[in-house]
Design a protein around this motif. Structure first.
Motif, PDB file in Angstrom:
ATOM      1  N   LEU A  28       6.519   3.950  -6.548  1.00 24.84           N
ATOM      2  CA  LEU A  28       5.959   2.860  -7.353  1.00 24.84           C
ATOM      3  C   LEU A  28       4.621   3.267  -7.964  1.00 24.84           C
ATOM      4  O   LEU A  28       4.378   3.041  -9.153  1.00 24.84           O
ATOM      5  CB  LEU A  28       5.759   1.614  -6.480  1.00 24.84           C
ATOM      6  CG  LEU A  28       5.054   0.433  -7.161  1.00 24.84           C
ATOM      7  CD1 LEU A  28       6.039  -0.388  -7.974  1.00 24.84           C
ATOM      8  CD2 LEU A  28       4.342  -0.457  -6.180  1.00 24.84           C
ATOM      9  N   MET A  29       3.765   3.881  -7.153  1.00 27.66           N
ATOM     10  CA  MET A  29       2.424   4.231  -7.626  1.00 27.66           C
ATOM     11  C   MET A  29       2.457   5.320  -8.690  1.00 27.66           C
ATOM     12  O   MET A  29       1.578   5.387  -9.538  1.00 27.66           O
ATOM     13  CB  MET A  29       1.556   4.660  -6.440  1.00 27.66           C
ATOM     14  CG  MET A  29       1.205   3.491  -5.529  1.00 27.66           C
ATOM     15  SD  MET A  29       0.650   3.986  -3.876  1.00 27.66           S
ATOM     16  CE  MET A  29      -0.971   4.632  -4.252  1.00 27.66           C
TER      17      MET A  29
ATOM     18  N   PRO B 111       4.336   2.623 -12.104  1.00 23.54           N
ATOM     19  CA  PRO B 111       4.631   1.211 -11.827  1.00 23.54           C
ATOM     20  C   PRO B 111       5.543   0.562 -12.879  1.00 23.54           C
ATOM     21  O   PRO B 111       6.344  -0.303 -12.551  1.00 23.54           O
ATOM     22  CB  PRO B 111       3.250   0.552 -11.828  1.00 23.54           C
ATOM     23  CG  PRO B 111       2.291   1.652 -11.526  1.00 23.54           C
ATOM     24  CD  PRO B 111       2.888   2.885 -12.145  1.00 23.54           C
TER      25      PRO B 111
ATOM     26  N   LEU C 227      -0.610   0.302  -1.100  1.00 27.14           N
ATOM     27  CA  LEU C 227      -0.216  -0.690  -2.112  1.00 27.14           C
ATOM     28  C   LEU C 227      -1.229  -1.811  -2.296  1.00 27.14           C
ATOM     29  O   LEU C 227      -1.503  -2.230  -3.424  1.00 27.14           O
ATOM     30  CB  LEU C 227       1.139  -1.305  -1.734  1.00 27.14           C
ATOM     31  CG  LEU C 227       2.357  -0.382  -1.826  1.00 27.14           C
ATOM     32  CD1 LEU C 227       3.566  -1.061  -1.198  1.00 27.14           C
ATOM     33  CD2 LEU C 227       2.658  -0.018  -3.282  1.00 27.14           C
TER      34      LEU C 227
ATOM     35  N   TYR D 137      -1.096  -3.081  -6.402  1.00 26.75           N
ATOM     36  CA  TYR D 137       0.237  -2.784  -6.956  1.00 26.75           C
ATOM     37  C   TYR D 137       1.236  -3.924  -6.741  1.00 26.75           C
ATOM     38  O   TYR D 137       2.272  -3.965  -7.379  1.00 26.75           O
ATOM     39  CB  TYR D 137       0.804  -1.500  -6.338  1.00 26.75           C
ATOM     40  CG  TYR D 137       0.069  -0.254  -6.785  1.00 26.75           C
ATOM     41  CD1 TYR D 137       0.380   0.360  -7.993  1.00 26.75           C
ATOM     42  CD2 TYR D 137      -0.955   0.286  -6.002  1.00 26.75           C
ATOM     43  CE1 TYR D 137      -0.300   1.496  -8.410  1.00 26.75           C
ATOM     44  CE2 TYR D 137      -1.647   1.423  -6.419  1.00 26.75           C
ATOM     45  CZ  TYR D 137      -1.311   2.020  -7.619  1.00 26.75           C
ATOM     46  OH  TYR D 137      -1.999   3.133  -8.038  1.00 26.75           O
TER      47      TYR D 137
ATOM     48  N   ASN E 166       6.445  -6.232  -7.809  1.00 27.73           N
ATOM     49  CA  ASN E 166       5.669  -5.325  -8.654  1.00 27.73           C
ATOM     50  C   ASN E 166       4.717  -6.132  -9.550  1.00 27.73           C
ATOM     51  O   ASN E 166       5.136  -7.023 -10.276  1.00 27.73           O
ATOM     52  CB  ASN E 166       6.652  -4.509  -9.511  1.00 27.73           C
ATOM     53  CG  ASN E 166       5.975  -3.413 -10.304  1.00 27.73           C
ATOM     54  OD1 ASN E 166       4.776  -3.448 -10.562  1.00 27.73           O
ATOM     55  ND2 ASN E 166       6.766  -2.422 -10.705  1.00 27.73           N
ATOM     56  N   LYS E 167       3.434  -5.803  -9.476  1.00 29.27           N
ATOM     57  CA  LYS E 167       2.420  -6.518 -10.277  1.00 29.27           C
ATOM     58  C   LYS E 167       2.745  -6.435 -11.771  1.00 29.27           C
ATOM     59  O   LYS E 167       2.376  -7.302 -12.550  1.00 29.27           O
ATOM     60  CB  LYS E 167       1.049  -5.878  -9.979  1.00 29.27           C
ATOM     61  CG  LYS E 167      -0.146  -6.612 -10.530  1.00 29.27           C
ATOM     62  CD  LYS E 167      -0.569  -7.758  -9.638  1.00 29.27           C
ATOM     63  CE  LYS E 167      -1.819  -8.451 -10.166  1.00 29.27           C
ATOM     64  NZ  LYS E 167      -3.046  -7.721  -9.817  1.00 29.27           N
ATOM     65  N   ASN E 168       3.448  -5.355 -12.166  1.00 22.78           N
ATOM     66  CA  ASN E 168       3.733  -5.124 -13.596  1.00 22.78           C
ATOM     67  C   ASN E 168       5.059  -5.720 -14.068  1.00 22.78           C
ATOM     68  O   ASN E 168       5.491  -5.446 -15.176  1.00 22.78           O
ATOM     69  CB  ASN E 168       3.755  -3.612 -13.891  1.00 22.78           C
ATOM     70  CG  ASN E 168       2.365  -3.015 -13.873  1.00 22.78           C
ATOM     71  OD1 ASN E 168       1.461  -3.583 -13.272  1.00 22.78           O
ATOM     72  ND2 ASN E 168       2.175  -1.892 -14.530  1.00 22.78           N
TER      73      ASN E 168
END
Length: 382
Positions: free
Chosen positions: A77-78, A81, A98, A103, A298-300
């Motif tokens: 993920l990092m 993202p 995270l 994230y 996921n923040k995105n």
């Protein structure tokens, strides 16, 4: 300030406006979910059920479940993202990467209130950052305990490390525990009352009392270092086969080896919490590290409402029950943990008993594992 009202999973499912906002009204919501290889079918069925529920209420949702192991989820993920899943499972020691990086999206307040009321305290503790819930507890079973052959050693004898080694010597069988791996080797400082954390700069700190730790280390060394029936070996690789061929009568591992060990032992399969060890003449419970699996959003994500609703659904009682039935995963919801099924399951009940003598697996940097494992290996070095 009015009190925040907890919203149940059922209430969320019945109210598309509340759950999804405007998402899926005019155009299709397309989500990607990560799940481990052995759970893909179960997760796809659960996601299909979630989508159907809202499709029937006039929303357009499509969900694809793709393979991604929980232990590597943070790193993948990092690295990108935007290309990562909207909703994903991860193990609690990924939290230290995270959470500080932002994230994962914080859990909606109404969901958070219901989750905090219904889940194990340890699971909540690893799902929080700065007192805010930022992940959805998924399991309460990421710990280790003893698997043993009940035709070779009794329920009473398996309770202490001294009696285990005595039976091993009498019967010329091995006891296997990977003390050279920091995940298991940490029982030495933890049994002595040690704790771990990350400092403000993200550096690993292990708090321990030297005298207390030396006493526990000496107890392990005196009992195991020069006993040829103790094997400091990789239990993930050798425990199932050693129990199958009868060279070992017991060993320490977790639920991830359940199927292989059950197959190896058949009707002689049995489990127990970690044994006690005599320190200064007193029986002490071994204290282990205990992890949880969590679901993150996921923040995105392009669809924050739908992603949150899906994560809440997947972490709810119905889905946890299905995964316990179909995959043997141990739940984090208290009603299920305390229920008949989990309590009558030999493996899960041993694990939840060990949880009472454990430290939550969070606040760990990569630098924790090697020195802790080296210390464990040194203690039992012949």
């Amino acid at each position: 300030k009015p009190a925040i009202e907890a919203i149940s999973v059922d209430d969320m499912l019945a109210d598309p406006e509340l759950a999804l906002g405007t998402e899926g009204k005019d155009s299709e919501v397309s989500l990607k979910v990560w799940a481990p290889a052995d759970a893909l079918d179960v997760f796809q069925a659960q996601c299909d059920e979630f989508a159907k529920n809202f499709n029937d209420q006039g929303r357009k949702i499509k969900i694809e479940v793709v393979q991604q192991g929980e232990s590597d989820a943070a790193a993948i993920l990092m690295s990108d993202p935007n290309a990562a899943a909207d909703v994903f499972g991860f193990v609690s020691d990924n939290a230290s990467k995270l959470y500080p990086g932002g994230y994962v999206a914080p859990v909606r307040t109404q969901y958070a209130k219901a989750i905090e009321e219904s889940n194990l305290e340890g699971a909540i503790s690893v799902a929080k950052s700065d007192d805010q819930l930022v992940a959805f507890p998924e399991t309460g079973d990421n710990g280790y305990f003893v698997y043993y052959n009940k035709s070779m050693i009794s329920e009473e004898e398996i309770k202490s490390l001294e009696s285990i080694m005595q039976v091993c010597n009498e019967k010329d069988k091995k006891f296997i525990m990977n003390l050279g791996n920091g995940y298991y080797g940490c029982v030495i400082p933890l049994t002595a009352g040690g704790t771990y954390e990350l400092d403000a700069d993200g550096y690993q700190v292990l708090n321990y009392d030297k005298d207390a730790t030396v006493k526990v280390a000496k107890a392990f060394a005196d009992l195991l270092a020069n006993d040829t029936h103790f094997a400091n070996d990789d239990t993930d690789k050798v425990l199932a086969s050693s129990l199958r061929n009868g060279t070992a009568l017991a060993g320490v591992s977790g639920t991830w080896k359940l199927k292989a060990i059950k197959d190896a032992l058949g009707e002689n399969f049995a489990c127990a919490k970690l044994p006690t060890i005599k320190v200064d003449g007193e029986d002490k419970d071994m204290v282990s590290m205990y992890g949880y699996k969590l679901i993150g959003v996921n923040k995105n994500t392009k669809y924050p409402y739908t992603s949150q609703a899906l994560a809440y659904y997947l972490s709810g009682e119905k889905c946890q029950q299905e995964r316990m039935d179909q995959l043997g995963w141990g739940p984090s919801i208290k009603a299920l943990v305390e229920g008949e099924q989990a309590q009558n399951d030999e493996c899960l009940s041993a694990m939840y008993e060990q949880m009472e003598h454990s430290v939550p697996q969070i606040g760990l940097a990569g630098s924790f594992w090697d020195p802790t494992g080296s210390f464990g290996a040194y203690i039992v070095e012949k």
